[in-house]
Scaffold this active site. Sequence first.
Site: not given
Length: 374
Positions: A40, A138, A263, A311
Site C-alpha cells: 500500500k 477500525r 526564510y 517546499m
Amino acid sequence: MKEDVLRDTTATIHLDYLRDNIQKIKELAGSHVAIMAIVKANGYGHGAVGIAQTLLENHVNYLGVATLSEALELRSSYDDAPIFILGSTPDRLLPYVVNNDITQAIFNMRQGHLLNQYGQELNKRVKVHIKVDTGFHRLGFTPSQESLEEIKTVCSLPWIHAEGIFSHLALVNEAENKIQYDLFCQFVNSLEKTGISFRYKHISDSIATVDYPQYNLNMIRPGALVYGLKGKKAAIPQIRQILTVQTKISQVHKIGKGQGVGYDYLWRAEEDCLVGTLPFGYADGYPRNMRGKGYVTIKGQKAPIIGVICMDQCMVDLSGIPDVKEGDTAIIYGDGTENTMSIEEVANLAETNKNEIVSRISNRIPKIYVRQPE
Ligand SMILES: *Cc1c(COP(=O)(O)O)cnc(C)c1O
C-alpha cells in the site's frame, strides 16, 4: 534508449535486498505460512509497480494494498497477480473489484450480497476475506452470535468464495495481543464448527511476525519488514533497508559572518562559511520539522541542514567538507553506515515512525531500481 532520470534527487531501490528480505521472512515464518506482502501507499514510497515483479518472482501469495485505486494501478501492470484490498471499498465501486479479479476484505453482510450480485452479473466468483474486529475498532465484524450468522450467510452465497478470515492486532502489549488472538481463534473455531472452512487465517503484521511467531497462523501480512525496516524489538539482523535517497548540490555559496540563510533568516553564520543548496524539500516527503536536526552526508561527512526547509529545496552547512563543489552527491537517507541517516534515525528525529517517513516519499522523486549492490 534508457529513460532519462529527470531530477538529481532520486531514490535507489535495491531489488536484490528486497529478494533477500522476502527469503528471510519466509525462513522466519516457516514454509507452511503464506505471505501477503503489503505494498500500500505506493509500496511504502518505494513504487508498488516497480517492486511487485520481484515480490511475485519470489512467490509471495498476495500483494496487499489499502485502496481500490492502488489495486487497479497494480492490476494494469500485472494481469495475473493476486491482489488484496485490506481497506473498505465503497459500495458503488465494488464492480471494479469483481471485474479486475481482486480479493476484497469485507466486514458486513451488505457488501457480501453486493459482491455476490456483481459476481453473478459478471460471471466471476468473487474472493473475499472476512475481517473480524478483535478490539482495534477500525474495521471488522464484531465477534458475536449475530455476526456468526451473517458470516455464514455470506459464505453460502453462490458467487462468493470466502477464501480467508483475518484480524489486526493493536499491539498494546503481550497480554492485550493474546486477548485479541484468542478471541479471533475462538470466533474462527465457532465458524468452523458450523462447517465453514477458510484457506487462509491471518492476524500478524511485521511486528507481530517477529515478536509473536506463535500467532502466524497460516498467513502473515508484513509491510515494514519487506522493505527492511525493523520494529523497535523486531531485530532480525539479516533484513536490510532496500532504499537510499540521494541528491546533488545545485549551488555553493560563500557566506560572510552574520549573514542569514532561508526564510526569516532563522540560521545565521557565526563565521564565514560555505553553504550548499540541495534540490529537495518537504514536498518530496522530507519532514519539515527536521530543521535544526537533519543532515545529509557528503563525501562521508555530515552536513547539517540549516535554516527553514523549503517546499522544494533546503540548505546545508558545508564547513569542514574538503573540496566540496556543485554537483557533488549528498545522501539524504542511507542505511546508517558511513555517517548516513537511516530511515530509523530520521523517524526518531522527526518524532514519527519509519512507515510514515517512507510512505511520504513523493512521486516527484524518480525511483531507480537496481539488482546488484552498488
Ligand atoms: C499496513 C498493514 C499491514 C502491514 O503493516 P506493517 O506494520 O508495515 O507490517 C498489515 N495488515 C494491515 C491490515 C495493514 O493495514
